[in-house]
Structure formats: structure tokens, C-alpha cells
Write an enzyme that holds these catalytic residues in place. Structure first.
Site, PDB file in Angstrom:
ATOM      1  N   ALA A 177       0.849  -1.181   0.000  1.00  0.00           N
ATOM      2  CA  ALA A 177       0.000   0.000   0.000  1.00  0.00           C
ATOM      3  C   ALA A 177       0.888   1.235   0.000  1.00  0.00           C
ATOM      4  CB  ALA A 177      -0.871   0.000   1.246  1.00  0.00           C
ATOM      5  N   GLY A 180       0.465  -5.194   0.513  1.00  0.00           N
ATOM      6  CA  GLY A 180      -0.637  -5.257  -0.451  1.00  0.00           C
ATOM      7  C   GLY A 180      -0.202  -5.812  -1.795  1.00  0.00           C
ATOM      8  N   GLU A 201      -0.440  -9.378  -1.491  1.00  0.00           N
ATOM      9  CA  GLU A 201      -1.870  -9.731  -1.416  1.00  0.00           C
ATOM     10  C   GLU A 201      -2.549  -9.676  -2.787  1.00  0.00           C
ATOM     11  OE1 GLU A 201      -2.362  -6.886   1.776  1.00  0.00           O
ATOM     12  OE2 GLU A 201      -3.131  -8.478   3.077  1.00  0.00           O
ATOM     13  N   GLU A 219       3.779  -5.587   7.069  1.00  0.00           N
ATOM     14  CA  GLU A 219       2.937  -4.576   7.712  1.00  0.00           C
ATOM     15  C   GLU A 219       3.229  -4.428   9.196  1.00  0.00           C
ATOM     16  OE1 GLU A 219       1.881  -6.845   5.544  1.00  0.00           O
ATOM     17  OE2 GLU A 219       0.327  -6.055   4.234  1.00  0.00           O
TER      18      GLU A 219
HETATM   19  N1  CO8 Z   1       4.535   3.249  -0.113  1.00  0.00           N
HETATM   20  C1  CO8 Z   1       4.977   4.443  -0.593  1.00  0.00           C
HETATM   21  N2  CO8 Z   1       6.212   4.624  -1.145  1.00  0.00           N
HETATM   22  C2  CO8 Z   1       7.002   3.552  -1.235  1.00  0.00           C
HETATM   23  C3  CO8 Z   1       6.613   2.274  -0.781  1.00  0.00           C
HETATM   24  C4  CO8 Z   1       5.312   2.146  -0.212  1.00  0.00           C
HETATM   25  N3  CO8 Z   1       4.823   0.954   0.224  1.00  0.00           N
HETATM   26  N4  CO8 Z   1       7.617   1.404  -0.984  1.00  0.00           N
HETATM   27  C5  CO8 Z   1       8.607   2.121  -1.574  1.00  0.00           C
HETATM   28  N5  CO8 Z   1       8.244   3.409  -1.703  1.00  0.00           N
HETATM   29  C6  CO8 Z   1       9.035   4.520  -2.283  1.00  0.00           C
HETATM   30  C7  CO8 Z   1      10.125   4.957  -1.300  1.00  0.00           C
HETATM   31  O1  CO8 Z   1       9.597   5.848  -0.340  1.00  0.00           O
HETATM   32  C8  CO8 Z   1      11.109   5.600  -2.238  1.00  0.00           C
HETATM   33  O2  CO8 Z   1      10.654   6.896  -2.565  1.00  0.00           O
HETATM   34  P1  CO8 Z   1      11.716   8.117  -2.666  1.00  0.00           P
HETATM   35  O3  CO8 Z   1      12.617   7.765  -3.812  1.00  0.00           O
HETATM   36  O4  CO8 Z   1      10.852   9.314  -2.956  1.00  0.00           O
HETATM   37  O5  CO8 Z   1      12.436   8.175  -1.358  1.00  0.00           O
HETATM   38  C9  CO8 Z   1      11.016   4.752  -3.504  1.00  0.00           C
HETATM   39  O6  CO8 Z   1       9.757   4.073  -3.412  1.00  0.00           O
HETATM   40  C10 CO8 Z   1      12.106   3.708  -3.596  1.00  0.00           C
HETATM   41  O7  CO8 Z   1      12.108   2.978  -2.382  1.00  0.00           O
HETATM   42  P2  CO8 Z   1      13.448   2.682  -1.554  1.00  0.00           P
HETATM   43  O8  CO8 Z   1      14.409   3.826  -1.679  1.00  0.00           O
HETATM   44  O9  CO8 Z   1      13.051   2.301  -0.160  1.00  0.00           O
HETATM   45  O10 CO8 Z   1      14.010   1.425  -2.356  1.00  0.00           O
HETATM   46  P3  CO8 Z   1      14.901   0.232  -1.808  1.00  0.00           P
HETATM   47  O11 CO8 Z   1      15.299  -0.542  -3.035  1.00  0.00           O
HETATM   48  O12 CO8 Z   1      15.979   0.728  -0.919  1.00  0.00           O
HETATM   49  O13 CO8 Z   1      13.907  -0.671  -0.900  1.00  0.00           O
HETATM   50  C11 CO8 Z   1      11.838  -1.799  -0.419  1.00  0.00           C
HETATM   51  C12 CO8 Z   1      12.821  -1.314  -1.499  1.00  0.00           C
HETATM   52  C13 CO8 Z   1      12.491  -2.899   0.425  1.00  0.00           C
HETATM   53  C14 CO8 Z   1      10.616  -2.371  -1.135  1.00  0.00           C
HETATM   54  C15 CO8 Z   1      11.440  -0.620   0.502  1.00  0.00           C
HETATM   55  O14 CO8 Z   1      11.033   0.473  -0.315  1.00  0.00           O
HETATM   56  C16 CO8 Z   1      10.320  -0.929   1.449  1.00  0.00           C
HETATM   57  O15 CO8 Z   1      10.530  -1.562   2.469  1.00  0.00           O
HETATM   58  N6  CO8 Z   1       9.087  -0.464   1.131  1.00  0.00           N
HETATM   59  C17 CO8 Z   1       7.921  -0.602   2.006  1.00  0.00           C
HETATM   60  C18 CO8 Z   1       7.412  -2.018   2.009  1.00  0.00           C
HETATM   61  C19 CO8 Z   1       6.241  -2.131   2.944  1.00  0.00           C
HETATM   62  O16 CO8 Z   1       6.353  -1.930   4.131  1.00  0.00           O
HETATM   63  N7  CO8 Z   1       5.087  -2.496   2.390  1.00  0.00           N
HETATM   64  C20 CO8 Z   1       3.874  -2.674   3.160  1.00  0.00           C
HETATM   65  C21 CO8 Z   1       3.082  -1.422   3.133  1.00  0.00           C
HETATM   66  S1  CO8 Z   1       1.636  -1.534   4.157  1.00  0.00           S
HETATM   67  C22 CO8 Z   1       0.581  -2.484   3.243  1.00  0.00           C
HETATM   68  O17 CO8 Z   1       0.829  -2.907   2.155  1.00  0.00           O
HETATM   69  C23 CO8 Z   1      -0.742  -2.722   3.901  1.00  0.00           C
HETATM   70  C24 CO8 Z   1      -1.693  -3.548   3.069  1.00  0.00           C
HETATM   71  C25 CO8 Z   1      -3.052  -3.336   3.589  1.00  0.00           C
HETATM   72  C26 CO8 Z   1      -4.110  -3.481   2.557  1.00  0.00           C
HETATM   73  C27 CO8 Z   1      -3.874  -2.738   1.271  1.00  0.00           C
HETATM   74  C28 CO8 Z   1      -4.183  -1.305   1.370  1.00  0.00           C
HETATM   75  C29 CO8 Z   1      -4.112  -0.557   0.018  1.00  0.00           C
END
Ligand code: CO8
Length: 258
Positions: free
Chosen positions: A65, A109, A112, A132
Site C-alpha cells: 500500500a 498489499g 496480497e 505490515e
Molecule cells: N509506499 C509508498 N512509497 C514507497 C513504498 C510504499 N509501500 N515502498 C517504496 N516506496 C518509495 C520509497 O519511499 C522511495 O521513494 P523516494 O525515492 O521518494 O524516497 C522509492 O519508493 C524507492 O524505495 P526505496 O528507496 O526504499 O528502495 P529500496 O530498493 O531501498 O527498498 C523496499 C525497497 C524494500 C521495497 C522498501 O522500499 C520498502 O521496504 N518499502 C515498504 C514495504 C512495505 O512496508 N510495504 C507494506 C506497506 S503496508 C501495506 O501494504 C498494507 C496492506 C493493507 C491493505 C492494502 C491497502 C491498500
């Protein structure tokens, strides 16, 4: 139709949807999910299409998400707008087969969405996880429900409670995905698989999908009865006669989806 967050194309009888928010690693926001639902509905009603592939980029299927767009939700916002249910159920509701072709991150997500598809073909660089819990949030689009049905309670519980991610190889070993392929071949291989499905009789394919999905939703006796009655009804199809006659005549069948 032009979209902002996805790219849709057709390859023969296969609809191909690419999630496309590269700067956010395909993080899922309302706009993307609305577009995905819209594209799935359009492909489902398109008589030329027999199966659908949903994919992302080589780096990310979807990183979950969109945290920036989700974090300030209140309970009232989420409840009143029917958050997630509103625009997510179109994936599992689609009657045509939907294959997830997953490369890179499939987290939260994103994992999912893949779980809501009929099966997953993974690239060798795919990473699956429900992180999450690290954000003090819970998997809210099927992670706590579909994952244990697929890989068992112990493994699903560990993934959801620790946020540990798993590799494509581990996902293959525990039955989360049906196959692992080189990342460079992912889309081509997934489309080829979808094309095989799309070459068969559409109502028969949809009947099989309905039956397999009942396995997760019904007691065995009821599921077997549903399967039996569906099989009986398949005798009413012209394609069933064509398929069996063609086999006996040693010729290729011509299906008319009737
Ligand atoms: N949301 C928003 N922005 C994101 C997300 C995200 N989930 N994941 C990555 N980004 C953005 C980063 O903020 C970054 O932006 P910027 O360049 O402006 O700083 C850009 O994408 C690149 O990301 P990273 O620099 O972090 O890239 P890395 O290669 O270092 O890392 C990862 C990649 C491991 C994927 C890392 O970005 C990460 O951990 N992301 C978050 C993963 C996460 O926690 N996902 C779960 C989110 S909660 C969820 O999904 C709840 C589901 C509930 C139901 C669904 C609801 C819609």
C-alpha cells in the site's frame, strides 16, 4: 482507455496489465487500484480475451500500500469509504483466469494482489513478504487469510508476525508460486501460459476456476458435490462434444465458447 498508473495491452487472446508507478515501486494507491479494477472489468467483458496476466516491473511487482497516502486515514475514512474492499475485490471476482507474474518486491498489499490472482509465476529475483507488522499495521487485503490457506498456518503466521521476506526459491518450495523462471523471461512465459488457457473453451475454463476456488471455501463434501454438478452441466456444452469428438477423430478441436 489511457491510464496513469497501469499499462494495458493485449497479446492475442491474453490481456496484459502492468502496474506502473516506478518511482514508488508500484506502491498501491486508490488511483492504481481503481484503474486495475476498471481494466480487469474491461478485459473480463471483452469476448476476444480468454485469460489475463498482471505484472509489475523487473524491480517491483508492488511494494505494498502507498504508505504516504494511507498513513493519515482515520477509522471513519477507512470504514465509510470501504477502504480496500471497494476497489480490491475485482481481482478475485474476475471470472476469467488471472495470473500474477511477479518480479522483484511483492510486499504487503503487493503480495496480497498476487495471492488474489489464480496462481503466481515468479521471476528468480522475486521477494514475497507481509511486512505490515513493522509499520504497526496488519495485512488487510487477504494476507492473513489467503496465505495460511496456501502455505499453512505456521509459515503464514511466521511471515505475518515477523515480516520476514522469502525468496522466489523458498516461495516455490512451500507452494506459494507454481513456477520460478528467469526474470528476463517472466512476462513472455506468463503470457505463454495464459495463451494456453485462452486457447481452451472459455466456459469450461471458467467452470474449472469456479470449482477450484470452492476448495478453499467449502467443506470437502460440498465442494465435491459442486464439482460433480458442474461436471454434469459441462455435458450441455457444444464445446464438450467438439473436444471429445475431435480427440476421437484425431483432429484439433474448434471451440466456439458455447
Ligand atoms: N509506499 C509508498 N512509497 C514507497 C513504498 C510504499 N509501500 N515502498 C517504496 N516506496 C518509495 C520509497 O519511499 C522511495 O521513494 P523516494 O525515492 O521518494 O524516497 C522509492 O519508493 C524507492 O524505495 P526505496 O528507496 O526504499 O528502495 P529500496 O530498493 O531501498 O527498498 C523496499 C525497497 C524494500 C521495497 C522498501 O522500499 C520498502 O521496504 N518499502 C515498504 C514495504 C512495505 O512496508 N510495504 C507494506 C506497506 S503496508 C501495506 O501494504 C498494507 C496492506 C493493507 C491493505 C492494502 C491497502 C491498500
Amino acid at each position: 482507455m489511457t491510464y496513469n498508473c497501469i499499462i494495458v495491452e493485449t497479446r492475442g487472446k491474453v490481456g496484459l496489465i502492468r502496474l506502473n508507478r516506478p518511482k514508488q515501486l508500484n506502491a498501491l494507491n486508490d488511483e492504481l487500484m481503481n484503474e486495475l479494477g476498471d481494466a480487469l472489468t474491461a478485459l473480463e467483458t471483452d469476448e476476444k480475451i480468454g485469460a489475463i496476466v498482471v505484472t509489475g516491473s523487473d524491480k517491483a511487482f508492488a511494494a505494498g500500500a502507498d504508505v504516504a497516502e494511507t498513513k493519515d486515514n482515520s477509522f471513519a475514512d477507512a470504514y465509510n469509504s470501504n477502504f480496500v474492499t471497494r476497489n480490491w475485490d475485482s481481482i478475485s471476482a474476475c471470472r476469467k483466469p488471472v495470473i500474477a507474474a511477479v518480479a522483484g518486491h511483492a510486499l504487503g498489499g503487493g503480495c496480497e494482489i498476487a495471492l488474489a490472482c489464480d496462481f503466481i509465476i515468479a521471476a528468480d529475483n522475486a521477494v514475497f513478504g507481509q511486512p505490515e507488522v513493522k509499520l504497526a499495521f496488519i495485512p488487510g487485503a487477504g494476507g492473513t487469510q489467503r496465505l495460511p490457506r496456501l502455505i499453512g498456518k505456521a509459515r503464514a503466521m511466521e511471515m505475518c508476525l515477523t515480516g520476514r521476506t522469502i525468496s522466489a526459491a523458498e516461495a516455490d518450495r512451500i507452494g506459494l508460486v507454481c513456477r520460478v523462471v528467469p526474470v528476463a523471461e517472466l512476462v513472455e512465459r506468463a503470457v505463454a501460459t495464459a495463451a494456453v488457457i485462452a486457447s481452451y473453451s472459455r466456459p469450461v475454463v471458467m467452470m474449472i476456476k469456479e470449482c477450484v476456488n470452492r476448495a478453499a471455501e467449502m467443506p470437502l463434501a460440498e465442494g465435491l458435490l459442486f464439482e460433480r454438478r458442474t461436471m454434469h452441466s459441462a455435458f450441455a456444452l457444444h464445446d464438450q462434444k467438439e473436444g471429445m469428438n475431435a480427440f476421437l477423430a484425431k483432429r484439433a478441436p474448434t471451440f466456439t465458447d458455447e
